[in-house]
Scaffold this motif. Sequence first.
Motif, PDB file in Angstrom:
ATOM      1  N   GLY A 200       2.094 -14.441  10.707  1.00 34.54           N
ATOM      2  CA  GLY A 200       0.967 -13.576  10.364  1.00 34.54           C
ATOM      3  C   GLY A 200       1.265 -12.601   9.245  1.00 34.54           C
ATOM      4  N   GLN A 201       2.520 -12.488   8.851  1.00 34.53           N
ATOM      5  CA  GLN A 201       2.893 -11.504   7.829  1.00 34.53           C
ATOM      6  C   GLN A 201       2.694 -12.058   6.414  1.00 34.53           C
ATOM      7  N   LEU A 202       2.227 -11.178   5.521  1.00 34.72           N
ATOM      8  CA  LEU A 202       2.115 -11.492   4.099  1.00 34.72           C
ATOM      9  C   LEU A 202       2.955 -10.501   3.305  1.00 34.72           C
ATOM     10  N   ASP A 203       3.726 -11.030   2.377  1.00 33.80           N
ATOM     11  CA  ASP A 203       4.496 -10.183   1.471  1.00 33.80           C
ATOM     12  C   ASP A 203       3.735 -10.161   0.151  1.00 33.80           C
ATOM     13  N   LEU A 204       3.005  -9.096  -0.071  1.00 33.69           N
ATOM     14  CA  LEU A 204       2.121  -9.011  -1.225  1.00 33.69           C
ATOM     15  C   LEU A 204       2.868  -8.578  -2.481  1.00 33.69           C
ATOM     16  N   SER A 205       2.307  -8.960  -3.619  1.00 37.26           N
ATOM     17  CA  SER A 205       2.833  -8.387  -4.864  1.00 37.26           C
ATOM     18  C   SER A 205       2.604  -6.881  -4.809  1.00 37.26           C
ATOM     19  N   GLN A 206       3.422  -6.145  -5.507  1.00 35.90           N
ATOM     20  CA  GLN A 206       3.277  -4.687  -5.475  1.00 35.90           C
ATOM     21  C   GLN A 206       1.894  -4.265  -5.991  1.00 35.90           C
ATOM     22  N   GLN A 207       1.406  -4.990  -6.979  1.00 37.42           N
ATOM     23  CA  GLN A 207       0.094  -4.668  -7.532  1.00 37.42           C
ATOM     24  C   GLN A 207      -1.014  -4.876  -6.485  1.00 37.42           C
ATOM     25  N   ALA A 208      -0.901  -5.952  -5.697  1.00 42.90           N
ATOM     26  CA  ALA A 208      -1.906  -6.221  -4.668  1.00 42.90           C
ATOM     27  C   ALA A 208      -1.797  -5.213  -3.524  1.00 42.90           C
ATOM     28  N   PHE A 209      -0.562  -4.917  -3.101  1.00 40.87           N
ATOM     29  CA  PHE A 209      -0.347  -3.967  -2.001  1.00 40.87           C
ATOM     30  C   PHE A 209      -0.930  -2.600  -2.355  1.00 40.87           C
ATOM     31  N   ALA A 210      -0.743  -2.204  -3.604  1.00 44.53           N
ATOM     32  CA  ALA A 210      -1.185  -0.870  -4.039  1.00 44.53           C
ATOM     33  C   ALA A 210      -2.691  -0.705  -3.951  1.00 44.53           C
ATOM     34  N   LYS A 211      -3.441  -1.773  -3.924  1.00 44.14           N
ATOM     35  CA  LYS A 211      -4.900  -1.685  -3.795  1.00 44.14           C
ATOM     36  C   LYS A 211      -5.337  -1.400  -2.350  1.00 44.14           C
ATOM     37  N   LEU A 212      -4.401  -1.596  -1.414  1.00 40.78           N
ATOM     38  CA  LEU A 212      -4.699  -1.337  -0.001  1.00 40.78           C
ATOM     39  C   LEU A 212      -4.087  -0.030   0.492  1.00 40.78           C
ATOM     40  N   ALA A 213      -2.912   0.290  -0.016  1.00 40.23           N
ATOM     41  CA  ALA A 213      -2.206   1.493   0.451  1.00 40.23           C
ATOM     42  C   ALA A 213      -1.120   1.841  -0.563  1.00 40.23           C
ATOM     43  N   PRO A 214      -0.614   3.079  -0.543  1.00 37.72           N
ATOM     44  CA  PRO A 214       0.487   3.450  -1.436  1.00 37.72           C
ATOM     45  C   PRO A 214       1.734   2.610  -1.131  1.00 37.72           C
ATOM     46  N   LEU A 215       2.506   2.274  -2.154  1.00 41.72           N
ATOM     47  CA  LEU A 215       3.721   1.478  -1.947  1.00 41.72           C
ATOM     48  C   LEU A 215       4.675   2.184  -0.981  1.00 41.72           C
ATOM     49  N   SER A 216       4.577   3.491  -0.932  1.00 48.01           N
ATOM     50  CA  SER A 216       5.461   4.246  -0.046  1.00 48.01           C
ATOM     51  C   SER A 216       5.179   3.964   1.432  1.00 48.01           C
ATOM     52  N   ALA A 217       4.000   3.411   1.740  1.00 46.25           N
ATOM     53  CA  ALA A 217       3.679   3.088   3.135  1.00 46.25           C
ATOM     54  C   ALA A 217       4.598   2.002   3.653  1.00 46.25           C
ATOM     55  N   GLY A 218       5.068   1.141   2.778  1.00 45.28           N
ATOM     56  CA  GLY A 218       6.069   0.138   3.141  1.00 45.28           C
ATOM     57  C   GLY A 218       5.525  -1.035   3.953  1.00 45.28           C
ATOM     58  N   ARG A 219       4.822  -0.715   5.032  1.00 44.27           N
ATOM     59  CA  ARG A 219       4.380  -1.749   5.984  1.00 44.27           C
ATOM     60  C   ARG A 219       3.054  -1.302   6.595  1.00 44.27           C
ATOM     61  N   ILE A 220       2.031  -2.130   6.490  1.00 43.86           N
ATOM     62  CA  ILE A 220       0.711  -1.762   6.984  1.00 43.86           C
ATOM     63  C   ILE A 220       0.123  -2.914   7.807  1.00 43.86           C
ATOM     64  N   PRO A 221      -0.700  -2.567   8.820  1.00 41.42           N
ATOM     65  CA  PRO A 221      -1.356  -3.629   9.590  1.00 41.42           C
ATOM     66  C   PRO A 221      -2.497  -4.255   8.779  1.00 41.42           C
TER      67      PRO A 221
END
Length: 325
Positions: A200-221
Amino acid sequence: MASSSHRRRSRPERRGLRAPAIAVGAVAAVALVVSLVVAFRPDGGTAAAGADKVKPVAGAATNASPTAAVSPSSSPSPSPTSSAAGPSPSTKPSSAAPAKKTSVRASATPAPRKPSSTGGSLAGRIRPGTTYQGVATSYDIGNGDGACSYGPTSDVMTAAMNTADYETSKACGAYVSVTSGGKSITVRITNECPAPCQVGQLDLSQQAFAKLAPLSAGRIPITWTLLSPAVSDTVSIRYKTGSTQYWCGIQAIGHRNPLARLEVRTGGGWQSLARTGYNYFLSEQGAGCGGALRLTDIYGEQLTVEGIAVRANVVQPTRVQFARH
């Protein structure tokens, strides 16, 4: 008294002697009348036979065959017609309705198969219409290349799928919608995320992750679902480096929906090729290398591609694309 009795016996004898003469006279008179009537008729008596037709009694059998045309609806089953392929099987049609005919359409190339009504019947772990739960992490995608072997890309909205859901590259090229905290993005699977990535886990590109939450969040549901998006490009084909007519690896790029099968056409028909973890389909003995290809997506739709020569490591576009769902 004796003479009186004799007279009674003799009188019938005298009448009997006159009877033939009277009968002959009566017959002659009737014949004369009939001849006069016939002679004075307008048709001269030639239509007498037709005028005296006898109507058959209901239910009585007749031997006369009708000459009038019979309406097609009056026959419960049509007469079989001859065929160049040979005689039709001797079967007795049902009295309720004529047997239905089926037609076969010949085609130089297989017609595209309609998408399956069951919705992704050829899908593996990732199925359409299903919402998956997991977590998202991020990584630096570098030049965009990954385990799917698509090569460098400028597309940064990509992700690596956990090994279980990657399913030996079956997830490669899939578009998924990722939602977290009320925000949603669409990414394309181009890589694999090995352990410790979980199901169930996805390892997103940093650019994609940043659209959902700050990179500092590290891990999000997150929750994510498979998409069949609008795309402008058609499918492309690439032969692997080192491919020849004797051995080849074949890859499909830019397909709208996840790919379920890749087949090559041989003298014996269509042959399905084995898929590798690096997203190439291998023809170890060279069967079909340089020939026609058939692609099948998870919905069961098939695309036939011809005219793709064996040109190693060259992306060759086609004119086909899978339907949107």
